[in-house]
Design an enzyme around this catalytic site. Structure first.
Site, mmCIF file in Angstrom:
data_model
loop_
_atom_site.group_PDB
_atom_site.id
_atom_site.type_symbol
_atom_site.label_atom_id
_atom_site.label_comp_id
_atom_site.label_asym_id
_atom_site.label_seq_id
_atom_site.Cartn_x
_atom_site.Cartn_y
_atom_site.Cartn_z
ATOM 1 N N GLN A 171 0.820 -1.210 0.000
ATOM 2 C CA GLN A 171 0.000 0.000 0.000
ATOM 3 C C GLN A 171 0.856 1.264 0.000
ATOM 4 O O GLN A 171 0.496 2.261 -0.606
ATOM 5 C CB GLN A 171 -0.915 0.015 1.240
ATOM 6 C CG GLN A 171 -2.181 -0.801 1.057
ATOM 7 C CD GLN A 171 -3.073 -0.730 2.281
ATOM 8 O OE1 GLN A 171 -3.079 0.265 2.989
ATOM 9 N NE2 GLN A 171 -3.806 -1.794 2.531
ATOM 10 N N HIS A 512 -74.119 10.198 31.829
ATOM 11 C CA HIS A 512 -73.737 8.919 32.436
ATOM 12 C C HIS A 512 -74.125 8.851 33.909
ATOM 13 O O HIS A 512 -73.315 8.526 34.765
ATOM 14 C CB HIS A 512 -72.236 8.674 32.272
ATOM 15 C CG HIS A 512 -71.850 8.484 30.844
ATOM 16 N ND1 HIS A 512 -71.221 9.464 30.112
ATOM 17 C CD2 HIS A 512 -72.034 7.441 29.997
ATOM 18 C CE1 HIS A 512 -71.027 9.032 28.877
ATOM 19 N NE2 HIS A 512 -71.509 7.807 28.777
ATOM 20 N N HIS A 552 -73.126 -0.921 34.653
ATOM 21 C CA HIS A 552 -72.121 -0.765 33.584
ATOM 22 C C HIS A 552 -71.392 0.579 33.521
ATOM 23 O O HIS A 552 -70.293 0.660 33.003
ATOM 24 C CB HIS A 552 -72.734 -1.091 32.221
ATOM 25 C CG HIS A 552 -73.372 0.094 31.585
ATOM 26 N ND1 HIS A 552 -74.580 0.582 31.987
ATOM 27 C CD2 HIS A 552 -72.933 0.934 30.611
ATOM 28 C CE1 HIS A 552 -74.867 1.665 31.275
ATOM 29 N NE2 HIS A 552 -73.882 1.898 30.429
ATOM 30 N N ASP A 673 -76.806 0.150 25.600
ATOM 31 C CA ASP A 673 -76.072 1.379 25.888
ATOM 32 C C ASP A 673 -76.463 2.498 24.917
ATOM 33 O O ASP A 673 -76.471 3.668 25.276
ATOM 34 C CB ASP A 673 -74.569 1.088 25.810
ATOM 35 C CG ASP A 673 -73.772 1.993 26.724
ATOM 36 O OD1 ASP A 673 -74.387 2.693 27.549
ATOM 37 O OD2 ASP A 673 -72.527 1.994 26.614
HETATM 38 ZN ZN LIG Z 1 -73.326 3.585 29.245
#
Ligand SMILES: [Zn+2]
Length: 788
Positions: A171, A512, A552, A673
């Site tokens: 090299q 709710h 729920h 629901d």
């Molecule tokens: Zn509900």
């Protein structure tokens, strides 16, 4: 004697060392030497070799090198360079070089660090910058051999040495003839190999040169060892810094695991000397959600056969945090990363997760040590994750306790029970314990509303005319109607206390609230009875479904899951999904843990477990996000039943498979629901009107009906024609909402045109604002179409 020149004198002195020694001992005194070294410590004279140096001079050289070694701020390479310069000089070597030995991915290799040093060459010219390094394995060349054997070598003629490789010479065009090579060893590790090449004025290096070489090598050895120790120390201190940081920061706030990951990893990025790294967050859940198991149980999806963690979890990287440090620093968070993400392609993260091993990837672009370190971090953090997870679980336990304490305030009081179960008034008995159960059942039933009078069996049922207290009685009535009170030996006092407590568990939020909770229970009752869905379920199952429907949305805070996620509540990131629903479920289960509220107290263990399981499925199923997962499965069941010749056949088809029953039940919960949207227009338009959103609401409602609701009620009507009133109600409401939406659109269009016509548009807008503000709708029971 001919002409006296320098060479001749040198030759003479070298050949007559005794004379030379005596001469210099006599002629040179320390002061003279001091004078010579005054300006530069030991001036380098290319001609001077070791025999020419007196002991005083040599010690001065040593001292100078020692100064260099202990000099602060000087790099190891710079100091080594000075030593090698001296070596080249003392050995009369044409040049000296240093190759370092390091390990890449566990394979040792040599790399040129200082090349072609002569007594006068400059450091800058000899130092090899990292990307110009010549790197070769240990089985190449004499340098490699020296590192491999850890022994010094004196090679008088490289051509005769079979380890010699001329690849460097080729090299550079340099011709190596002879050389000295010696390794610098620390413990078992080879740190470097030093070479002196081509003896000047001789054909090879002498025995004496070997000694000198070894002697001066010690300096380099000290420098490199010091450097190496420093390096190890730095790693150690980085590691402890990281640990310290983790301890301080990560456990400081435990609100959001992922955020902590990010913060921590962002801070250590400077220590991870790599182009990019990634953190795969492993799903910690051990069991699949029931709704993800349905398709497997139905045979629609292949069961998971992939790799598992040592503790039995499926290897699922639910998120990847990608840190790109190369060039512009960038951090990417990839939710549900694709399998072809760059970190996964190697298969390594999965392998690590599967085995818990620290892995080192060969051919990784990053440096060996840091790749290792990155992966150690990977594991470290996954351990941390587990740790954090456990802590959060404990936190949740604590929350449970708090909830229990809170429950004492929510739990119905004896007076409240007396307001429904009037034993004092009717039986004239002071203590409820003294009453017979039969008597209690009798007096309770007397006071419960007539189902026909309040239209309990109707899909069009409206809670408007009924007080919230009266709704508790309506709830109790339904349990008697489905004949579960006596069958499952539910003490009526417990049933009353439970129903009253459920009512109190609902907060006074918009939508709710207890009225919504009750309506969902009532619709469940109507679907079972009027809709005749009861035929697929046992009495126990119907009992659980009705109770779960009432519960729920218990303790709903009026905000949705998105709000929970965005506010990064601690449970949000832990549960990951159905956050609120899980809360309603936990709350409901907590109630049942109190024996005085446990309406299922006389069930056997297996029955009780069935009830709890149904509670879980039913309540979690109200997360609308899951609706899209179940709708196709539900549709297939309806399709199949439609093909059946007889009702018995359809019943058998459903009841034989618990999964199908669960899917239908989950869909029933959604139908319950959303039932507000199916109520007669007078009933539903009233609570749905929100003063603030009055204008956009109709459009939103139409979209919601089309996108979500229609499928539910259409499929249920197809499944059981008795449920058609719900679909009719829905379709009627759609017409109403649509006309309101059109009306609003027309109005808006009109205004737009007006505004175009008139230049004083502002006047018109003011007029419109006034119009829409004057709706006069009671906003106390207002709101909401999309909040479910
Ligand atoms: Zn509900």
């Amino acid at each position: 004697m001919g002409e006296i020149n320098q060479n001749a004198v040198e030759k003479y002195l070298e050949e007559n060392p005794a004379f030379a020694k005596e001469y210099f001992d006599k002629k040179l005194r320390v002061e003279v030497l001091g004078e010579i070294f005054k300006n530069s410590r030991v001036p380098v004279q290319a001609s001077m070799s070791l025999p020419e140096l007196t002991q005083v001079e040599e010690s001065a050289v040593c001292l100078e090198l020692l100064w260099s070694v202990q000099e602060e701020g000087s790099s190891a390479e710079l100091t080594a360079h000075k030593v090698l310069q001296r070596m080249a000089q003392l050995l009369q070597a044409d040049r000296c070089s240093m190759f370092i030995c390091r390990s890449r991915n566990g394979t040792p290799e040599m790399a040129s660090k200082l090349l072609d040093i002569t007594p006068t060459s400059k450091f800058e010219d000899n130092f090899v910058v990292p990307d110009k390094e010549v790197v070769f394995p240990l089985d190449v060349g004499i340098v490699g051999w020296a590192a491999h054997t850890k022994k010094p070598l004196n090679v008088p003629d490289v051509k005769k040495n079979n380890h010699f490789s001329d690849f460097m010479d080729k090299q550079t065009g340099y011709v190596t003839k002879n050389l000295l090579a010696a390794p610098v060893v620390m413990g078992k590790e080879v740190l470097a190999v030093l070479v002196a090449v081509n003896k000047v004025n001789a054909s090879e290096f002498s025995k004496q040169d070997e000694e000198v070489f070894t002697k001066y090598l010690n300096f380099v050895s000290v420098i490199l060892k010091l450097h190496h120790t420093n390096y190890l120390y730095n790693i150690e201190s980085r590691r402890s810094q990281i640990l310290m940081w983790s301890a301080n920061k990560v456990f400081e706030e435990l609100t959001d695991v992922e955020r902590q990951f990010h913060k921590a990893l962002y801070t250590i990025r400077t220590y991870l000397n790599c182009e990019r790294y990634s953190i795969g967050l492993l799903d910690m859940t051990k069991e699949k959600e029931f709704y993800d198991e349905w398709p497997i149980k139905l045979g629609e999806v292949e069961p998971y056969k992939g790799p598992k963690t040592p503790d039995g979890r499926e290897v699922i990287f639910y998120k990847v945090i990608d840190y790109i440090l190369h060039g512009k620093e960038e951090i990417k968070v990839i939710p549900t990363p694709p399998a072809d993400h760059w970190t996964f392609v190697s298969g390594l993260p999965t392998y690590v997760a599967e085995n818990g091993f620290i892995c080192n990837m060969l051919n990784a672009p990053a440096d060996e040590y840091f790749t290792f370190q990155t992966l150690t971090q990977f594991l470290g953090w996954s351990l941390l994750n587990t740790d954090t997870y456990e802590k959060m679980n404990k936190l949740e336990n604590r929350k449970d306790i708090a909830q229990e304490m809170l429950m004492n305030h929510t739990k119905a009081t004896p007076d409240e029970i007396k307001s429904i179960l009037k034993f004092k008034e009717k039986l004239n008995i002071d203590s409820i314990e003294d009453c017979e159960e039969k008597q209690l059942v009798k007096i309770l039933k007397e006071d419960l509303p007539d189902p026909q009078a309040v239209e309990l069996y109707e899909f069009r049922f409206s809670d408007f005319p009924i007080t919230e207290h009266e709704l508790i009685k309506c709830g109790l009535r339904m349990f008697f109607e489905i004949n579960v009170v006596e069958k499952f030996k539910v003490p009526v006092e417990v049933l009353t206390r439970w129903m009253y407590t459920v009512r109190k568990g609902y907060r006074a939020v918009t939508y709710h609230n207890w009225r919504h909770g009750f309506n969902v229970g009532q619709t469940m009752f109507t679907l079972l009875m009027t809709g005749r869905l009861k035929k697929y379920y046992t009495d126990l199952e119907a009992f659980a479904m009705l109770a779960a429907a009432f519960c729920h949305d218990i303790d709903h805070r009026g905000t949705n899951n998105l709000y929970q996620m965005k506010s990064t509540s601690p449970l949000a990131r832990l549960h990951g999904s159905s956050i609120l629903e899980r809360h309603h479920l936990e709350y409901s289960k907590t109630l049942l843990k109190d024996e005085s509220l446990n309406i299922f107290q006389n069930l056997n263990k297996r029955q009780y477990e069935t009830v709890i399981h149904l509670f879980e499925v039913a309540i979690i199923a109200t997360d609308l996000a899951l609706y899209f997962k179940k709708r196709t499965m539900f549709q297939k069941i309806v399709d199949a039943c439609e093909q059946m010749q007889t009702e018995e056949e359809a019943i058998k088809y459903v009841t034989i498979d618990p999964t199908k029953k669960e899917i239908i039940m989950a869909m029933m919960m959604t139908a319950c629901d959303l039932s507000a949207i199916t109520k007669p227009w007078e009933v539903q338009s009233q609570p749905m009107m929100d003063r603030n959103k009055k204008d956009e609401l109709p459009k939103l409602q139409v979209g919601f009906i089309d996108f979500v609701c229609t499928f539910v009620y259409k499929e249920f009507s197809r499944f059981h024609k008795e449920i058609t009133p719900m679909l009719n109600g829905l379709q009627n409401n759609r017409v109403e909402w649509k006309s309101l939406a059109d009306e609003y659109d027309a109005k808006m269009k009109e205004i737009e045109e007006e505004m175009k016509k008139q230049e004083e548009g502002e006047v018109v807008v003011a007029q419109v604002a006034e119009d829409s503000g004057g709706g006069g709708v009671d906003d106390k029971k207002s709101k909401t179409c999309l909040m479910l």
